[in-house]
Design a protein around this motif. Structure first.
Motif, mmCIF file in Angstrom:
data_model
loop_
_atom_site.group_PDB
_atom_site.id
_atom_site.type_symbol
_atom_site.label_atom_id
_atom_site.label_comp_id
_atom_site.label_asym_id
_atom_site.label_seq_id
_atom_site.Cartn_x
_atom_site.Cartn_y
_atom_site.Cartn_z
ATOM 1 N N ARG A 182 0.829 -1.202 0.000
ATOM 2 C CA ARG A 182 0.000 0.000 0.000
ATOM 3 C C ARG A 182 0.872 1.265 0.000
ATOM 4 O O ARG A 182 0.577 2.231 -0.717
ATOM 5 C CB ARG A 182 -0.932 -0.009 1.216
ATOM 6 N N LYS A 183 1.948 1.262 0.777
ATOM 7 C CA LYS A 183 2.841 2.419 0.807
ATOM 8 C C LYS A 183 3.497 2.633 -0.563
ATOM 9 O O LYS A 183 3.620 3.772 -1.030
ATOM 10 C CB LYS A 183 3.918 2.219 1.880
ATOM 11 N N ALA A 184 3.912 1.545 -1.192
ATOM 12 C CA ALA A 184 4.538 1.656 -2.522
ATOM 13 C C ALA A 184 3.540 2.174 -3.545
ATOM 14 O O ALA A 184 3.872 3.014 -4.387
ATOM 15 C CB ALA A 184 5.094 0.297 -2.947
ATOM 16 N N ALA A 185 2.298 1.677 -3.476
ATOM 17 C CA ALA A 185 1.271 2.128 -4.428
ATOM 18 C C ALA A 185 0.943 3.598 -4.220
ATOM 19 O O ALA A 185 0.784 4.350 -5.189
ATOM 20 C CB ALA A 185 0.015 1.264 -4.266
ATOM 21 N N GLU A 186 0.835 4.015 -2.972
ATOM 22 C CA GLU A 186 0.528 5.421 -2.682
ATOM 23 C C GLU A 186 1.633 6.351 -3.166
ATOM 24 O O GLU A 186 1.370 7.484 -3.576
ATOM 25 C CB GLU A 186 0.300 5.599 -1.181
ATOM 26 N N ALA A 187 2.873 5.848 -3.110
ATOM 27 C CA ALA A 187 4.013 6.664 -3.533
ATOM 28 C C ALA A 187 4.271 6.564 -5.033
ATOM 29 O O ALA A 187 5.168 7.232 -5.557
ATOM 30 C CB ALA A 187 5.265 6.237 -2.766
ATOM 31 N N GLY A 188 3.495 5.728 -5.736
ATOM 32 C CA GLY A 188 3.667 5.587 -7.170
ATOM 33 C C GLY A 188 4.891 4.791 -7.573
ATOM 34 O O GLY A 188 5.367 4.909 -8.712
ATOM 35 N N ARG A 189 5.395 3.964 -6.647
ATOM 36 C CA ARG A 189 6.570 3.140 -6.961
ATOM 37 C C ARG A 189 6.082 1.847 -7.621
ATOM 38 O O ARG A 189 5.869 0.828 -6.960
ATOM 39 C CB ARG A 189 7.382 2.855 -5.700
ATOM 40 N N LEU A 190 5.900 1.916 -8.921
ATOM 41 C CA LEU A 190 5.237 0.837 -9.652
ATOM 42 C C LEU A 190 6.024 -0.463 -9.600
ATOM 43 O O LEU A 190 5.458 -1.539 -9.377
ATOM 44 C CB LEU A 190 5.013 1.260 -11.106
ATOM 45 N N ARG A 191 7.319 -0.398 -9.822
ATOM 46 C CA ARG A 191 8.128 -1.625 -9.831
ATOM 47 C C ARG A 191 8.047 -2.332 -8.476
ATOM 48 O O ARG A 191 7.903 -3.560 -8.420
ATOM 49 C CB ARG A 191 9.576 -1.282 -10.165
ATOM 50 N N GLU A 192 8.136 -1.581 -7.400
ATOM 51 C CA GLU A 192 8.051 -2.175 -6.064
ATOM 52 C C GLU A 192 6.653 -2.738 -5.816
ATOM 53 O O GLU A 192 6.501 -3.810 -5.205
ATOM 54 C CB GLU A 192 8.404 -1.136 -5.004
ATOM 55 N N THR A 193 5.631 -2.030 -6.268
ATOM 56 C CA THR A 193 4.258 -2.503 -6.107
ATOM 57 C C THR A 193 4.058 -3.841 -6.797
ATOM 58 O O THR A 193 3.461 -4.767 -6.239
ATOM 59 C CB THR A 193 3.263 -1.473 -6.678
ATOM 60 N N VAL A 194 4.573 -3.958 -8.007
ATOM 61 C CA VAL A 194 4.455 -5.203 -8.775
ATOM 62 C C VAL A 194 5.154 -6.348 -8.045
ATOM 63 O O VAL A 194 4.621 -7.458 -7.921
ATOM 64 C CB VAL A 194 5.041 -5.017 -10.183
ATOM 65 N N ASP B 94 -0.609 -0.697 -13.785
ATOM 66 C CA ASP B 94 -0.310 0.726 -13.912
ATOM 67 C C ASP B 94 -0.495 1.396 -12.556
ATOM 68 O O ASP B 94 -0.902 0.771 -11.576
ATOM 69 C CB ASP B 94 -1.170 1.397 -14.989
ATOM 70 N N ALA B 95 -0.174 2.676 -12.511
ATOM 71 C CA ALA B 95 -0.189 3.400 -11.232
ATOM 72 C C ALA B 95 -1.567 3.446 -10.603
ATOM 73 O O ALA B 95 -1.697 3.554 -9.378
ATOM 74 C CB ALA B 95 0.353 4.815 -11.445
#
Length: 218
Positions: free
Chosen positions: A120-132, A171-172
């Protein structure tokens, strides 16, 4: 890197395999790109033997394909490939979620919670690679919590394809809705409700499937 016999050589072959696989998953080597054994070996500072072994392994796993007059190229991952992948994944993910709801330990549930917080933190920050990457970690952890070693062995070869698919289609804007669905699935596992967990897993995979097919079809 240097090439040495025996176990050291095997470790080197594994390392080359992992590096090439990661580059394909992350899109550094896109679909259709030709991979030349000699050039890869020179670029990584190794002999051609571990590169050849790694490429053969990647071909068996569906990351590479051999074409006439072109040699090894990065395999496509189109709508038809996604359809086949999701047909298998839906059933296995539902089974994993159901078993996790029955067998997950308190420590295992906490591991899932930590992954979800980080996602959730990665998604909120727009860190797409980490989110994936964390998205794949969440699904992998549910398989681990199933307590079924055969299921883990069956799902392991799909892990790289899952990460590649997420990388191609996430995507973001999809990160936070994904976290909401993961939270619902986590709640069902915590509640020891295998039927709900299985249903939510199927719905989650179906939603991911629809989104992926739209994206791949564009």
């Amino acid at each position: 890197m240097t090439d040495t016999p025996g176990d050291a050589h095997q470790s080197l072959a594994d390392l080359v395999y992992l590096r090439l696989r990661e580059r394909i998953i992350e899109g550094e080597y896109p679909s259709g790109q030709r991979l030349v054994e000699r050039e890869l070996a020179d670029g990584m500072g190794v002999s051609r033997i571990p590169v050849r072994e790694a490429m053969q392994r990647l071909e068996r796993e569906g990351f590479l394909t051999v074409q006439a007059r072109r040699g090894a190229v990065v395999a496509d991952f189109g709508p038809a490939d996604a359809e086949h992948f999701f047909a298998v994944r839906e059933s296995l993910e539902a089974l994993a979620a159901s078993l996790a709801a029955q067998h997950a330990t308190a420590a295992g549930v906490r591991d899932l919670e930590r992954i979800l917080v980080r996602t959730r933190k990665a998604a909120e920050a727009g860190r797409l690679r980490e989110t994936v990457s964390l998205n794949a970690d969440f699904h992998r952890e549910i398989v681990t919590l199933s307590g079924n070693p055969l299921l883990r062995d069956m799902m392991a070869p799909l892990d790289g394809r899952l990460r590649r698919l997420f990388r191609l289609t996430t995507d973001a804007d999809s990160g936070l809705p994904m976290c909401t669905e993961h939270q619902q699935l986590l709640d069902a596992i915590k509640a020891r409700d295998p039927e709900t967990a299985a249903t939510l897993a199927r719905q989650h995979v179906a939603g991911t499937r629809a989104f992926a097919l739209r994206t791949l079809g564009d």
